[in-house]
Motif scaffolding. Structure first.
Motif, short mmCIF file in Angstrom:
data_model
loop_
_atom_site.label_atom_id
_atom_site.label_comp_id
_atom_site.label_asym_id
_atom_site.label_seq_id
_atom_site.Cartn_x
_atom_site.Cartn_y
_atom_site.Cartn_z
N GLY A 180 -12.28 0.22 81.08
CA GLY A 180 -11.39 -0.87 81.44
C GLY A 180 -11.54 -2.08 80.54
O GLY A 180 -10.61 -2.88 80.42
N ARG A 181 -12.67 -2.21 79.91
CA ARG A 181 -12.88 -3.34 79.00
C ARG A 181 -12.27 -3.10 77.63
O ARG A 181 -12.30 -3.97 76.76
CB ARG A 181 -14.37 -3.61 78.86
CG ARG A 181 -14.98 -4.17 80.12
CD ARG A 181 -16.42 -4.49 79.91
NE ARG A 181 -16.54 -5.34 78.71
CZ ARG A 181 -17.28 -6.41 78.63
NH1 ARG A 181 -17.97 -6.79 79.66
NH2 ARG A 181 -17.35 -7.10 77.53
N GLY A 182 -11.75 -1.90 77.42
CA GLY A 182 -11.11 -1.60 76.14
C GLY A 182 -12.14 -1.53 75.02
O GLY A 182 -13.24 -1.05 75.19
N ARG A 183 -11.75 -2.06 73.87
CA ARG A 183 -12.67 -1.99 72.74
C ARG A 183 -13.86 -2.93 72.89
O ARG A 183 -14.85 -2.82 72.17
CB ARG A 183 -11.94 -2.27 71.44
CG ARG A 183 -11.22 -3.59 71.41
CD ARG A 183 -10.59 -3.78 70.09
NE ARG A 183 -11.27 -4.89 69.43
CZ ARG A 183 -10.77 -5.62 68.48
NH1 ARG A 183 -9.59 -5.34 68.03
NH2 ARG A 183 -11.43 -6.61 67.97
N HIS A 184 -13.80 -3.85 73.85
CA HIS A 184 -14.94 -4.74 74.10
C HIS A 184 -16.01 -4.08 74.97
O HIS A 184 -17.06 -4.65 75.20
CB HIS A 184 -14.47 -6.04 74.76
CG HIS A 184 -13.53 -6.82 73.90
ND1 HIS A 184 -13.92 -7.43 72.73
CD2 HIS A 184 -12.20 -7.05 74.02
CE1 HIS A 184 -12.88 -8.02 72.18
NE2 HIS A 184 -11.81 -7.79 72.93
N GLY A 185 -15.69 -2.90 75.47
CA GLY A 185 -16.64 -2.17 76.31
C GLY A 185 -17.77 -1.56 75.53
O GLY A 185 -18.77 -1.13 76.09
N GLU A 245 -23.39 9.34 82.68
CA GLU A 245 -22.91 8.04 83.13
C GLU A 245 -22.19 8.18 84.46
O GLU A 245 -21.45 9.14 84.69
CB GLU A 245 -21.96 7.48 82.07
CG GLU A 245 -21.68 6.03 82.19
CD GLU A 245 -20.83 5.53 81.04
OE1 GLU A 245 -20.87 4.32 80.79
OE2 GLU A 245 -20.14 6.32 80.41
N LYS A 246 -22.40 7.24 85.38
CA LYS A 246 -21.70 7.26 86.66
C LYS A 246 -20.22 7.01 86.44
O LYS A 246 -19.82 6.36 85.47
CB LYS A 246 -22.26 6.17 87.59
CG LYS A 246 -23.65 6.43 88.07
CD LYS A 246 -24.07 5.31 89.00
CE LYS A 246 -25.49 5.47 89.45
NZ LYS A 246 -25.90 4.35 90.32
N THR A 247 -19.39 7.51 87.36
CA THR A 247 -17.94 7.37 87.19
C THR A 247 -17.49 5.91 87.26
O THR A 247 -16.60 5.50 86.51
CB THR A 247 -17.18 8.20 88.24
OG1 THR A 247 -17.64 7.83 89.53
CG2 THR A 247 -17.38 9.68 88.03
N ASP A 248 -18.10 5.12 88.13
CA ASP A 248 -17.70 3.71 88.20
C ASP A 248 -18.12 2.95 86.95
O ASP A 248 -17.40 2.07 86.48
CB ASP A 248 -18.25 3.04 89.47
CG ASP A 248 -19.75 2.98 89.50
OD1 ASP A 248 -20.39 3.85 88.87
OD2 ASP A 248 -20.29 2.07 90.15
N GLN A 249 -19.24 3.31 86.36
CA GLN A 249 -19.65 2.68 85.11
C GLN A 249 -18.71 3.07 83.98
O GLN A 249 -18.37 2.25 83.13
CB GLN A 249 -21.09 3.08 84.77
CG GLN A 249 -22.13 2.46 85.66
CD GLN A 249 -23.52 2.97 85.34
OE1 GLN A 249 -23.68 3.98 84.66
NE2 GLN A 249 -24.52 2.28 85.84
N ARG A 250 -18.28 4.33 83.98
CA ARG A 250 -17.36 4.79 82.94
C ARG A 250 -16.02 4.07 83.06
O ARG A 250 -15.43 3.65 82.07
CB ARG A 250 -17.16 6.29 83.06
CG ARG A 250 -16.35 6.87 81.91
CD ARG A 250 -16.19 8.37 81.98
NE ARG A 250 -17.47 9.04 82.05
CZ ARG A 250 -17.81 9.91 83.01
NH1 ARG A 250 -16.96 10.21 83.96
NH2 ARG A 250 -18.99 10.48 83.00
N ARG A 251 -15.52 3.92 84.31
CA ARG A 251 -14.25 3.20 84.52
C ARG A 251 -14.36 1.76 84.04
O ARG A 251 -13.46 1.24 83.39
CB ARG A 251 -13.89 3.21 86.00
CG ARG A 251 -12.95 4.31 86.39
CD ARG A 251 -12.32 4.09 87.74
NE ARG A 251 -13.22 3.55 88.74
CZ ARG A 251 -13.91 4.28 89.62
NH1 ARG A 251 -13.79 5.58 89.61
NH2 ARG A 251 -14.70 3.71 90.50
#
Length: 98
Positions: free
Chosen positions: A36-41, A26-32
């Motif tokens: 960042g969406r928390g459990r909704h991610g 996974e790309k780092t920006d996608q991981r962030r």
């Protein structure tokens, strides 16, 4: 196994739909964004580091085969003669390593 360039959600969904097992980092920006969406991610995508590292062996093989200019530029017109040229190049690479 695929490169980070193919880590989009749509590409992963396409592979799942086709029943193809995949290991894509996974790309780092996608991981962030995902974190960042928390459990909704949602659940993070599966990634096996050892399987991904073995991808390097295949890439190095293709790069060595590209050293044979006739294979890289595809001078042969038929699939049979192209396959013969790739087989010959593979044999020569193997013979050099022994």
């Amino acid at each position: 196994m695929a490169d980070k360039a193919y880590s989009s959600r749509g590409f992963r969904a396409y592979l799942r739909h086709r029943g193809i097992a995949h290991t894509i980092q996974e790309k780092t920006d996608q991981r962030r964004h995902h974190l960042g969406r928390g459990r909704h991610g949602g659940r993070p995508p599966r990634f096996e580091r050892e399987v991904y590292r073995r991808r390097n062996i295949v890439e190095r093989c293709f790069n060595r085969l590209k050293g044979f200019r006739d294979n890289a530029t595809r001078y042969e017109k038929t699939a049979t003669s192209y396959q013969a040229a790739v087989t010959l190049a593979s044999f020569l690479l193997w013979a050099r390593s022994v």
